[in-house]
Scaffold this active site. Sequence first.
Site, PDB file in Angstrom:
ATOM      1  N   ASN A  16       0.756  -1.343   0.090  1.00 15.26           N
ATOM      2  CA  ASN A  16      -0.025   0.128   0.167  1.00 15.26           C
ATOM      3  C   ASN A  16       0.927   1.205  -0.216  1.00 15.26           C
ATOM      4  O   ASN A  16       0.704   2.082  -0.839  1.00 15.26           O
ATOM      5  CB  ASN A  16      -0.946  -0.174   1.126  1.00 15.26           C
ATOM      6  CG  ASN A  16      -1.964   0.843   1.191  1.00 15.26           C
ATOM      7  OD1 ASN A  16      -2.220   1.682   2.451  1.00 15.26           O
ATOM      8  ND2 ASN A  16      -2.699   1.039   0.349  1.00 15.26           N
ATOM      9  N   GLY A  18       4.391   1.110  -0.367  1.00 19.02           N
ATOM     10  CA  GLY A  18       5.278   1.147  -1.261  1.00 19.02           C
ATOM     11  C   GLY A  18       4.877   1.718  -2.942  1.00 19.02           C
ATOM     12  O   GLY A  18       5.473   2.324  -3.497  1.00 19.02           O
ATOM     13  N   PHE A 100       9.364  -8.973   7.034  1.00 16.85           N
ATOM     14  CA  PHE A 100      10.019  -9.578   5.984  1.00 16.85           C
ATOM     15  C   PHE A 100      11.479  -9.042   5.605  1.00 16.85           C
ATOM     16  O   PHE A 100      12.063  -9.630   4.722  1.00 16.85           O
ATOM     17  CB  PHE A 100       9.191  -9.456   4.494  1.00 16.85           C
ATOM     18  CG  PHE A 100       7.500  -9.772   4.694  1.00 16.85           C
ATOM     19  CD1 PHE A 100       7.516 -11.182   4.959  1.00 16.85           C
ATOM     20  CD2 PHE A 100       6.983  -9.072   4.308  1.00 16.85           C
ATOM     21  CE1 PHE A 100       6.236 -11.352   5.088  1.00 16.85           C
ATOM     22  CE2 PHE A 100       5.555  -9.456   4.575  1.00 16.85           C
ATOM     23  CZ  PHE A 100       5.031 -10.808   4.939  1.00 16.85           C
ATOM     24  N   ALA A 157      -1.391   6.062   3.309  1.00 14.45           N
ATOM     25  CA  ALA A 157      -0.919   5.738   2.023  1.00 14.45           C
ATOM     26  C   ALA A 157      -1.976   6.257   1.022  1.00 14.45           C
ATOM     27  O   ALA A 157      -1.619   7.076   0.014  1.00 14.45           O
ATOM     28  CB  ALA A 157      -0.223   4.431   1.942  1.00 14.45           C
ATOM     29  N   LYS A 208       4.479   4.351  17.415  1.00 17.69           N
ATOM     30  CA  LYS A 208       3.162   4.622  17.219  1.00 17.69           C
ATOM     31  C   LYS A 208       2.089   3.794  16.752  1.00 17.69           C
ATOM     32  O   LYS A 208       1.060   3.927  17.012  1.00 17.69           O
ATOM     33  CB  LYS A 208       3.167   6.174  16.283  1.00 17.69           C
ATOM     34  CG  LYS A 208       3.499   5.605  14.851  1.00 17.69           C
ATOM     35  CD  LYS A 208       2.069   5.360  14.018  1.00 17.69           C
ATOM     36  CE  LYS A 208       2.599   4.671  12.651  1.00 17.69           C
ATOM     37  NZ  LYS A 208       1.309   4.109  11.892  1.00 17.69           N
ATOM     38  N   LYS A 299      -0.543  -5.808   5.662  1.00 15.35           N
ATOM     39  CA  LYS A 299       0.057  -6.519   7.098  1.00 15.35           C
ATOM     40  C   LYS A 299      -0.164  -5.284   8.123  1.00 15.35           C
ATOM     41  O   LYS A 299       0.188  -4.325   8.082  1.00 15.35           O
ATOM     42  CB  LYS A 299       1.397  -6.887   6.962  1.00 15.35           C
ATOM     43  CG  LYS A 299       1.580  -7.769   5.812  1.00 15.35           C
ATOM     44  CD  LYS A 299       1.194  -9.271   6.341  1.00 15.35           C
ATOM     45  CE  LYS A 299       1.589 -10.212   5.153  1.00 15.35           C
ATOM     46  NZ  LYS A 299       0.389 -11.402   5.261  1.00 15.35           N
TER      47      LYS A 299
END
Length: 370
Positions: A16, A18, A100, A157, A208, A299
């Site tokens: 999202n 990226g 990851f 995003a 946060k 995620k």
Amino acid sequence: MTTNKSSKVTIVGSGNWGSAIAKIVGRNTKKLSEFDPTVTMYVYEEMIDGRKLTEIINEQHENVKYLPGIKLPDNVVAEPDLIKACEAADILVFVLPHQFIPKICCMLKGKIKSNAIGLSLIKGFVTSEEKGIQLVSHLIHNLLGIEVAVLMGANIANEVAKEEFCETTIGCKDSTNGLLLKKLVQSENFRVVVVDDCDTVEVCGGLKNIVACAAGFADGLGLGDNTKAAIIRLGMMEMINFVNMFYKNGNVKTFFESCGLADLITTCYGGRNRRCSEIFVKSNKSLDEIEREILNGQKLQGPLAAEEVVFMLEQKGVTQSFPLFCAVQKIFKRIIPPPMLIEMLREHPVHQQGYLELLFERKEKEAEQR
Ligand SMILES: NC(=O)c1ccc[n+]([C@@H]2O[C@H](COP(=O)([O-])OP(=O)(O)OC[C@H]3O[C@@H](n4cnc5c(N)ncnc54)[C@H](O)[C@@H]3O)[C@@H](O)[C@H]2O)c1
Ligand SMILES: O=P(O)(O)OC[C@H](O)CO
């Protein structure tokens, strides 16, 4: 620092955030001579209705799974092979869910340019048996041997992708690299401030997400805006205390950049961590189920961060100073019921007379001693 006149940029990640940042970066590299116009985007390959996601992105110029409805510039090229995507890059923008990143870095070790620079947009921590909690940028630096700046801010995003006005913070020690990275990501509606207090910027981004979960629990319990404001304030005090305890060179001023209070506000009202935490309280579903049903492959970072941070606080014997972080971890583990969040905040150490004076005086004294 990179000496190339025209730096080649690769975005490592295509979720999202990226994809949203790829839109800005692609536009900037097209028009600025400092950068090679083609931006490579490493995409973790998956099939969407029988087609490869990379093919869809390269043909339709849209990440239909993670950022549907937003067109990417045609100079952003999706590449499923991680090494191919990164080997020629002068600037590597890391923007993957933090779980990851250790594996990705191990795969990249020895395969990238030694004078490349990194920019991490990843909000989270990594933990290992030997090293305990580690900042993501430090892990990338240690594994790949490159300098890594960070970018964190009040940046949901989907709103950035729709070009709604917002701000962000880059933490970068090298002012030349800081300026180059600012040119790479700044746009009319995405305003960048560069500071050199990198660790505080990054810690803000990781912590946060935990506070956002507490805000979501309060929403799930049907509590109103006063409670949410208290959660934001107490969360910010725990964040400041965390930096004071574990990042001695951190500067409290950094909390007033976009990465600090502003990100806390946006994430406690609009973020995925907040949304999923509200559902966690209202349903009997597990976090995995909620993530699967609500996020369509995106995620959550908050529950994992709470686990990692509380593990560290327990090891250091300082959990009593961080009741909000601890409550979030215990509620997700279903060790305590959600209403106990308020019980734990009622006796918060911040409510003790003179707490702020102590917190800030200690910091000033430490600064004088240095
Ligand atoms: N989404 C936002 O609004 C936002 C804003 C600011 C910062 N961030 C931070 O940016 C980072 C990335 O978030 P995002 O929203 O782009 O990601 P996301 O939540 O959309 O995550 C999904 C991404 O993970 C990839 N993925 C799944 N399995 C993988 C695997 N095994 N190996 C590698 N990749 C795999 C998917 O392909 C996809 O690109 C996070 O740290 C997040 O906190 C997100
Ligand atoms: O959706 P969240 O909760 O991962 O938060 C998104 C961004 O970090 C907000 O700045």
